[in-house]
Enzyme design. Structure first.
Site, PDB file in Angstrom:
ATOM      1  N   GLU A 226      -8.202 -16.585  33.097  1.00 32.62           N
ATOM      2  CA  GLU A 226      -7.293 -15.505  32.702  1.00 32.62           C
ATOM      3  C   GLU A 226      -6.023 -16.017  32.033  1.00 32.62           C
ATOM      4  O   GLU A 226      -4.915 -15.581  32.341  1.00 32.62           O
ATOM      5  CB  GLU A 226      -6.939 -14.631  33.920  1.00 32.62           C
ATOM      6  CG  GLU A 226      -8.170 -14.001  34.544  1.00 32.62           C
ATOM      7  CD  GLU A 226      -7.849 -13.070  35.713  1.00 32.62           C
ATOM      8  OE1 GLU A 226      -8.504 -12.035  35.832  1.00 32.62           O
ATOM      9  OE2 GLU A 226      -6.928 -13.388  36.502  1.00 32.62           O
TER      10      GLU A 226
ATOM     11  N   ASP B 106     -14.566  -9.891  41.545  1.00 33.90           N
ATOM     12  CA  ASP B 106     -13.144  -9.969  41.882  1.00 33.90           C
ATOM     13  C   ASP B 106     -12.755  -8.987  42.984  1.00 33.90           C
ATOM     14  O   ASP B 106     -12.174  -7.949  42.685  1.00 33.90           O
ATOM     15  CB  ASP B 106     -12.304  -9.697  40.633  1.00 33.90           C
ATOM     16  CG  ASP B 106     -10.827  -9.928  40.882  1.00 33.90           C
ATOM     17  OD1 ASP B 106     -10.476 -10.554  41.897  1.00 33.90           O
ATOM     18  OD2 ASP B 106     -10.019  -9.486  40.053  1.00 33.90           O
TER      19      ASP B 106
ATOM     20  N   GLU C  32      -5.618  -4.608  46.385  1.00 35.63           N
ATOM     21  CA  GLU C  32      -5.628  -4.455  44.926  1.00 35.63           C
ATOM     22  C   GLU C  32      -6.652  -3.418  44.479  1.00 35.63           C
ATOM     23  O   GLU C  32      -6.386  -2.632  43.581  1.00 35.63           O
ATOM     24  CB  GLU C  32      -5.935  -5.813  44.271  1.00 35.63           C
ATOM     25  CG  GLU C  32      -6.090  -5.723  42.762  1.00 35.63           C
ATOM     26  CD  GLU C  32      -6.343  -7.077  42.091  1.00 35.63           C
ATOM     27  OE1 GLU C  32      -6.344  -8.103  42.797  1.00 35.63           O
ATOM     28  OE2 GLU C  32      -6.528  -7.091  40.866  1.00 35.63           O
TER      29      GLU C  32
END
Lengths: 732, 732
Positions: B312, B385, B413
């Site tokens: 990323e 993820d 998240e």
């Protein structure tokens, strides 16, 4: 047998309460509303005898919170629960208004009540049907709430209640705090955590913290809160946010705190509804009328708008070739049907003018008399920007036909953030007591604000505060003291900094004289210490640009000269200071004649303002007999010594207060001492390159050279989390 | 007479403690270390009898904090102060090691102690010189501390102490929490205020909060904390920050918590010292050796580096045409002399690969066996993820010659931030108990982590946590429960989610069965509810891009296809799901044969993973007898009903716990219900445009149409303060 049982029960209860209730550490959360038991046992007993029961004959949201506060306060202070009774018994405390309390109605208070207005109150010991009672009476429930906090303060500060007979009413109408809180919860110049307003869980979850926030402010008589940054996000007027804000207003309402919003002048464009924000465009006026109606649909007692227009990049009426009055009056018209007001900020300055000092006056003076009745011009105390010391803003003595209110700063943008100790009560006092001579002697800023000098109708005082999610609200525990002093002076500008400090210390820490005396003493010079180690003798704005924390008096050559340090100090090999006399920018002429003359003459200007108005040679002889250079050095060193004195005083107080706050202040004073030395040495070494003169004998030598301090200014971590300057610094 | 005096004193004391000590509200600050008096009075009496005094025969920082914790805990739980004695009296609690306690040395524990290793402990009731005593014995002071928390937990959860005779030792070496805290104090995916680390006042001021943080983690046996974000700011290795970090390490040290740092792989370049970060460049290796030595100068027991490399946008060895092993081993060599380790993250994926699922395996599998001994590969539980449900990451069963540790996520998240209730103990349990069949039956992830399957030497488990400056640390009070469960399972992966939930509820709220039973029950399905209303049957990543809060299953056409929703669900008029069988991306082949076969066959794949591996027609018949479309709708509606059930259950519990936390959870469940409906309706309406089939009868109709939900996804406030997506949204 029964006694034995009671005894055992009692033992049990004692154990239970000693060991089951986690003793809350003194972490600063309660601020000055701690309500610890009165330490003077004789006095506590007297208080206990005077307050045996509480009588409230009616209920309303505000009366209920007043009653709850009195109970909470007395239960704590008297270390004994106060009975709530339904009639007068012995030593009853009665709170209410003549309308909602038959007892109060029958006490013959109407004449005295007539003098305290809608927010004032009476507190007195009296008799009723042969019984002694204490009464807190107001014309409104809010007056009763304010009186309740006053009575509690008397006990918290261990005042005698013999012959209790007092009245109080606020001298100003709008007593407002300004939050520079962005909607992303970053608080501009806040330094104490995130914004208190948790937009993610509002409106559904109303945190206890919102209630405590309202209590704290109501205890000072603060009656308004602008909850978002003057650099305003237009989204604050969206339905989503209004719904959240309405939930806050619901919490604040019983405490008499109205919500105000900072608005973005280009909202009609930024919402995508219109192509223009021109205040004289009928479509724009209609847009604001409709949006304002929506605001009142959500918040029926909404206070009004605060506007930063055509200032530091914010949009405003000048973008459309209109003036500030055009801009303000259009909003005022939208608010007028609902009783709302516009707070229009006078903090403006154009990049291209020769002397920023003149900016605000030059723009606004021509508009005097042109503002609508429900507009109040919100003017910072000085002409520049919350500097450690400024002369007063000449607008205060110039705008005879305009409502004006003061804008102070409690948050320590220029006083070392939340890491330095700098009680600003003395700054507020100095400002409010400055005599402008606008209408002859006695035309003080305080009296002007009160409307006594120019007979203005709307009055007020605002302060930019910093409470955030830090447990103690303000970061440095002593920032609380400036918040406290501001609130007290907004209620009554004749209250002194010493009085406010004394009250605050007693309520916040202890009534122990061994603590109060030394700490009050250093609080009263702590602001002067900050002036001395940063910018004595009328110097100003020598800060590292952007962050406003450390020194960088060498800053020059930025795109905006008025954002450089050299612009302000004008130091050269010949001398130092900004000539604002008639031979310079002549800003001095903005003041009434008496002061213009006094400030304009280097022989009569107060020395602590000297370099604000004069460019003086390094060898100019000061009243101390020292040369200007030597005096400057002396002041810088004095500032550091004052901080060291504070450290020494504090070190001796360990046994007198709680460990947690003691340790925190001690650690922060250590940081402050280090920073003060950096300020002193950076400035003295830099100015020395121009004066060419030595640091006189007897002063400690700077440990490092100027190059070191210049590097430090670029690489040092600045204690403000989000500041871009802090984030981009390369650290070694 | 004396009795009367005592009686009066007692009355006084009772009043004093009732009214002087402000009763701390249950605001969640104490988490599971509340130490409230044992509510079962009979049991409390038994405990009181068992613990009359405490004997600690030596002192050390760790032994001191253990003794202090035992005192604090017992004083609270027993509602009675425990005496600290210098010798064995009656019913003494002795804590220590054979080295620092003569009593423990003489108890003949050496054989049993030999089995618990350096961090384990024994707790038992025994006799010594004709006196009954309880002993907490370890081989190290840290073992004693862990044992102390264990004993307190037994009392907190009201366990019987008859026949107390237990031992415990951690199954994994590195039990680590990861903070994604930026140096500007913004916590990535944190949702609970600012970073706990107040860089502005460190190193001078060490807040009490740092101590409590260490206590909380030590109570679970957590022994490491990576204190900064994996998207790492290079400045963390600057002297200024190391000095601040050293102050934190000093606070944590007595609690056995080592500090680790996330590093930026390009630090040698970003510090301006070198032109390259190539791990095979000798200058780079030297730079890291020197910098690492400096780190150890500040923090002698520093733990090591965590690295997110070539992921990323983060720099890494591949920028210099080196592989992950080259990159990790260079750092490992710098740390090796000091005993430090490298946690090298396996979370990598290239934008251009056809199936992100394959990414991590394809990059790392070829490197198996190439990593230095002090490198541990930190692998997320699933291949993508932290999704609400994922199959396990195939690396766990593939990397036979590489140290590996688990990376879980406690912060929510993908589970509704800090506004939804989603106990993730069940997710951790599901993951740890998954049998990979790598070496036949019993090759569970838990056993692999423990080193039992591949005989690896370094073991560990990490979790990304979210404690911030919010008063209750985690935002939603129930996020605490996932932190708790993680810590317990990191100590012993065989502990069940139900056990952890039971313990947490008892310690955090109450031992009252009327509360525990319903709340534990819904905690155990709360994660499944989150799966159901977001992405049932093996769907994944249907989130609004960037913020990961609300739904946007229609997201397509971004620059990065692997950041769109359509990339993951592959829905069309024919069907839905990602074909990862041999006829598709063949990611299924990354699993051991048994599972490859099971997952690869639509008739044997577990239905809750089905769409991870198969693109199935809308009319595919599910085991329930429903068509896939109807089953999908059913699951989405079931998720909402589960949230409504949680609301109903919670509503009935008001009288059983404190008002503050009750109200907070109630308000947040309301938000969750609203959000769950938005998820359900957005997904069902969107997939309906492809399936073309109706919502079956009996389900409530969506209130709004798809266009409404698409607008909502663009304009709704996302409850994360700083997220750019949140800040730029235009709100109406």
């Amino acid at each position: 047998m029964r006694r034995l049982f009671l005894y055992k029960l009692c033992i049990f209860l004692t154990y239970f309460f000693i060991f089951s209730v986690p003793v809350r550490a003194e972490d600063g959360y309660d601020l000055w509303l701690r309500y610890q038991p009165v330490a003077d046992l004789k006095l506590r007993k007297e208080y206990q005898q005077q307050f045996e029961s509480l009588l409230v004959e009616s209920n309303s949201p505000t009366l209920n919170v007043a009653a709850a506060e009195v109970q909470r306060g007395l239960n704590g202070l008297l270390a004994k629960p106060i009975a709530v009774s339904k009639k007068i018994t012995r030593n009853t405390l009665v709170i209410g208004t003549p309308v909602n309390s038959s007892v109060i109605a029958s006490l013959g208070l109407s004449e005295r009540l007539a003098n305290v207005g809608s927010e004032g109150y009476l507190i007195e010991k009296t008799r009723f049907k042969n019984r002694t009672l204490t009464v807190i009476a107001g014309n409104s429930d809010l007056g009763v709430l304010y009186g309740s906090f006053h009575l509690l303060r008397l006990l918290q500060t261990q005042q005698s209640l013999d012959n209790l007979f007092l009245s109080s009413a606020p001298k100003l109408q709008h007593r407002v705090i300004n939050h520079w809180d962005n909607l992303n919860r970053v608080v501009e110049r806040g330094y104490a955590g995130l914004s208190l307003w948790d937009w993610g869980t509002l409106p559904d979850y109303k945190s206890q913290r919102y209630v405590d926030y309202a209590r704290i402010n109501a205890s000072l008589g603060i009656n308004g809160a602008v909850i978002n940054n003057v650099n305003a996000d237009p989204r604050v007027l969206s339905d989503q946010f209004l719904q959240k804000i309405a939930a806050l207003a619901d919490v604040f309402r019983p405490y008499g705190i109205k919500v105000y919003l900072s608005i973005n002048y280009n909202s009609p464009r930024l919402f995508g509804d219109l192509e223009t924000g021109d205040p004289l465009d009928p479509g724009v006026a209609t847009w604001w009328q409709e949006r304002t109606k929506k605001v009142y649909d959500y918040i029926p007692d909404f206070g009004g708008y605060l506007v930063k227009a055509n200032s530091e990049g914010q949009p405003g009426p000048q973008d459309y070739q209109r003036d500030h009055a055009d801009g303000a009056n259009m909003l005022a018209a939208a608010l007028q049907p609902f009783g709302g007001v516009v707070f229009w900020r006078a903090f403006v300055y154009q990049p291209d003018i020769g002397d920023r000092f003149r900016g605000s006056y030059d723009e606004f003076k021509p508009l005097d008399g042109k503002f609508a009745d429900n507009v109040i011009l919100q003017v910072k105390n000085g002409p520049i920007d919350f500097q450690p010391r400024e002369p007063y803003s000449a607008l205060f003595s110039a705008m005879e036909k305009t409502n004006m209110m003061m804008e102070f700063q409690v948050t320590q943008e220029y006083f070392g953030f939340a890491t330095h100790l700098a009680y600003q009560g003395t700054l507020f006092e100095e400002s409010l007591r400055t005599d402008t001579f606008a209408k002859g002697k006695g035309s003080t800023i305080g009296n002007i604000l009160e409307g006594k000098v120019f007979n203005t109708k709307r009055t007020g005082m605002a302060a930019v505060v910093n409470p955030g999610t830090d447990r103690n609200w303000t970061g440095h525990p002593f920032v609380q003291s400036s918040w406290y002093a501001f609130g007290r002076m907004a209620w009554d500008h004749s209250i002194t900094a010493a009085t406010a400090a004394d009250e605050w210390l007693r309520m916040t820490f202890t009534n122990d004289k061994k603590f109060i005396d030394p700490v009050k003493q250093f609080m009263l010079y702590s602001r002067e210490a900050g002036v001395n180690y940063r910018s004595p003798l009328g110097l100003t704005h020598l800060y590292s640009q952007g962050d406003h924390y450390g020194p960088a008096p060498w800053t020059a050559n930025l795109e905006r000269p008025d954002w450089t340090a050299v612009y302000y100090h004008r130091a050269s090999q010949e001398g130092i200071g900004f000539n604002r006399t008639h031979s310079g920018s002549n800003a001095v002429a903005q003041y009434p004649e008496f002061l213009a003359k006094q400030y304009g003459d280097i022989n009569t200007v107060p020395e602590d303002l000297m370099l604000w108005f004069h460019h003086a040679p390094w060898d100019h002889k000061m009243r101390s007999g020292r040369s200007l250079w030597n005096e400057l050095v002396h002041k810088y060193y004095e500032g550091v010594e004052q901080v060291r004195n504070m450290q020494r005083e504090w070190d001796g107080l360990e046994s007198l207060i709680d460990a947690e706050r003691y340790a925190q202040v001690k650690a922060l004073l250590k940081v402050q001492e280090r920073d003060a030395v950096i300020w002193r040495d950076s400035c003295v070494l830099y100015f020395q390159t121009l004066s060419g003169q030595p640091i006189p004998l007897g002063y400690e030598k700077p440990k490092y050279d100027l190059a070191y301090y210049k590097t430090l200014a670029r690489t040092r971590y600045v204690p403000e989390p989000w500041h871009p300057a802090s984030a981009s610094r390369v650290l070694k």
